[in-house]
Design a protein around this motif. Structure first.
Motif, PDB file in Angstrom:
ATOM      1  N   GLU A 231       0.840  -1.195   0.000  1.00 43.48           N
ATOM      2  CA  GLU A 231       0.000   0.000   0.000  1.00 43.48           C
ATOM      3  C   GLU A 231       0.879   1.250   0.000  1.00 43.48           C
ATOM      4  O   GLU A 231       1.862   1.347   0.744  1.00 43.48           O
ATOM      5  CB  GLU A 231      -0.916   0.017   1.218  1.00 43.48           C
ATOM      6  N   SER A 233       0.578   5.753  -0.297  1.00 44.64           N
ATOM      7  CA  SER A 233      -0.337   6.889  -0.199  1.00 44.64           C
ATOM      8  C   SER A 233       0.408   8.177  -0.497  1.00 44.64           C
ATOM      9  O   SER A 233       1.631   8.266  -0.348  1.00 44.64           O
ATOM     10  CB  SER A 233      -0.950   6.963   1.203  1.00 44.64           C
ATOM     11  N   ARG A 235       0.475  12.168   0.726  1.00 42.03           N
ATOM     12  CA  ARG A 235       0.077  12.907   1.926  1.00 42.03           C
ATOM     13  C   ARG A 235       0.470  14.368   1.774  1.00 42.03           C
ATOM     14  O   ARG A 235       1.473  14.693   1.118  1.00 42.03           O
ATOM     15  CB  ARG A 235       0.762  12.313   3.171  1.00 42.03           C
ATOM     16  N   VAL A 241      -3.545  11.909   4.768  1.00 39.63           N
ATOM     17  CA  VAL A 241      -3.629  11.077   3.573  1.00 39.63           C
ATOM     18  C   VAL A 241      -4.538  11.734   2.548  1.00 39.63           C
ATOM     19  O   VAL A 241      -5.698  12.062   2.849  1.00 39.63           O
ATOM     20  CB  VAL A 241      -4.131   9.667   3.922  1.00 39.63           C
ATOM     21  N   GLN A 243      -4.582  10.406  -1.026  1.00 42.22           N
ATOM     22  CA  GLN A 243      -5.024   9.273  -1.823  1.00 42.22           C
ATOM     23  C   GLN A 243      -4.158   8.063  -1.459  1.00 42.22           C
ATOM     24  O   GLN A 243      -3.043   8.209  -0.962  1.00 42.22           O
ATOM     25  CB  GLN A 243      -4.886   9.560  -3.336  1.00 42.22           C
ATOM     26  N   SER A 244      -4.678   6.868  -1.723  1.00 40.24           N
ATOM     27  CA  SER A 244      -3.892   5.656  -1.503  1.00 40.24           C
ATOM     28  C   SER A 244      -4.171   4.658  -2.612  1.00 40.24           C
ATOM     29  O   SER A 244      -5.217   4.734  -3.279  1.00 40.24           O
ATOM     30  CB  SER A 244      -4.224   5.031  -0.138  1.00 40.24           C
TER      31      SER A 244
END
Length: 395
Positions: A231, A233, A235, A241, A243-244
């Motif tokens: 995963e 992201s 930031r 956060v 988007q991831s």
């Protein structure tokens, strides 16, 4: 006088052996259980390419909403030189083949991150670690396969497969691009996947330390880890956060390692036993059969073996022998093919010593019987000292 001469010969031989280099200990196939450890440098195959997937991947990749949700090569990372270590438990079959279970660990610090529509990316940090379990198969090459006698290094090749975990520990980079200043790309995730490896190395026995089965190893390892999903992201400057998405990462490592291997329950080298035929009558007579014994998996002559061969050469002249038969044998540890070659090397070593003692080469007949004619019958795989011999017969 003969006793004094013999004592001087033994003293000179002992002094010579003490001055031999440490590596002068013949390589032997591993038989039975063994353990091993190793450590060294680890390189990640830079740059490491990131593929990205997921419904929110478009934003991280900087692509329009109409784009496909899977994109190739949206980011890359380079890593600094790191380190790795392995520990193994295995079994040698006595014929060059070995099988083992290995646990391993590797760690590299990130050097730079590119892509993700955040160029330039600076202030990078974090680590990539990999660890897991592999099953390996090795083949140790016969050190005498070139016909050059005992060897003091033993090359080997191996291959393995298993399961590895990839761990991104606080992997991060901060963008300096206009409009994205302070935006971070960040990953702190772990995933497991299939892995494979190839290994090439050399082994040098350390039996000179008085510990049978102790061996130094030096090897190169290539490790591939396929399809780790990590995963990632983006930031903002406040570490919130935005988007991831998921990174699909194929990882390749190169390692150079030094290690120690110890074969358990190895017997101490057996002292050669001479069994010259005793005279049947009180009157002096000339023995016509002589036995020369060898250490396990060895074809070199000991001091006692040279004494017996010298006695045989001297008596051949006294008895006016017209033919000397030299027959090599081996015990039943190892394969029949390997033992056949080993018995041939033993017979050739004895024949060469007879020639050095004044016997004509055309007077000597050399034969090799491998494990087919044991002096002491045993089951397959048994190391019997009396079967590791060369018989000299004066005709």
């Amino acid at each position: 006088m003969e006793t004094v001469k013999m004592s001087i010969k033994k003293a000179l031989l002992a002094a010579t052996m003490l001055t031999l280099p440490a590596a002068m200990a013949s390589a032997q196939p591993v038989s039975g259980p063994y353990i091993g450890v190793g450590a060294g440098a680890n390189w990640v195959n830079n740059p490491e390419k990131f593929d990205i997937t997921g419904d929110t991947a478009r934003t991280i990749a900087g692509l329009p909403a109409s784009a496909d949700i899977r994109f190739n090569d949206v980011g890359k990372a380079n890593y600094e030189l790191g380190w790795g270590g392995v520990a193994s438990l295995g079994w040698g079959f006595g014929n060059g083949l070995r099988a083992e279970v290995e646990g391993n660990y590797r760690s590299n610090e990130v050097d730079s991150i590119r892509g993700f529509n955040l160029a330039p990316i600076g202030r990078t940090g974090g680590f990539q670690t990999t660890y897991g379990v592999m099953g390996n198969v090795f083949y140790d090459f016969d050190p005498g396969f070139l016909g050059i006698g005992p060897s003091y290094v033993q090359p080997y090749l191996g291959a393995g497969a298993g399961y590895m975990w990839t761990d991104f520990r606080n992997l991060r980079g901060v963008s300096g691009a206009p409009g994205n200043v302070g935006t971070q790309i960040f990953s702190d995730d772990k995933d497991g996947s299939f892995a494979f490896q190839g290994i090439a190395g050399i082994a040098v026995p350390f039996t000179w330390l008085g510990v049978p089965g102790l061996t130094l190893t030096a090897e190169y390892r290539f490790l591939g880890i396929l399809g780790a999903d990590m995963e990632v992201s983006s930031r903002d400057a406040g570490n919130r956060v935005l988007q991831s998405a998921k990174l699909d990462v194929d990882k390749y490592n190169h390692s150079a390692m030094l290690g120690i291997r110890y074969a358990l329950f190895q017997p101490a080298p057996a002292a050669p036993v001479a069994a010259p035929v005793q005279p049947a009558a009180p009157a002096p007579s000339i023995a016509r059969t002589y036995l020369v014994f060898f250490d396990f998996n060895r074809a070199d002559l000991t001091a006692r073996a040279r004494e017996i061969i010298g006695e045989a050469a001297q008596n051949a002249r006294r008895a006016q022998s017209t033919r000397i038969e030299v027959a090599g044998h081996a015990d039943r540890s190892g394969t029949p093919q390997y033992n056949q070659r080993l018995s041939q090397r033993r017979a050739e070593a004895v024949a060469s010593e007879l020639v050095a003692r004044g016997v004509g080469r055309d007077e000597i007949g050399v034969s090799a019987f491998g494990e087919s004619r044991p002096l002491v019958p045993t089951a397959d795989g048994v190391r019997e000292p009396q079967n590791r011999r060369v018989e000299i017969v004066l005709r």
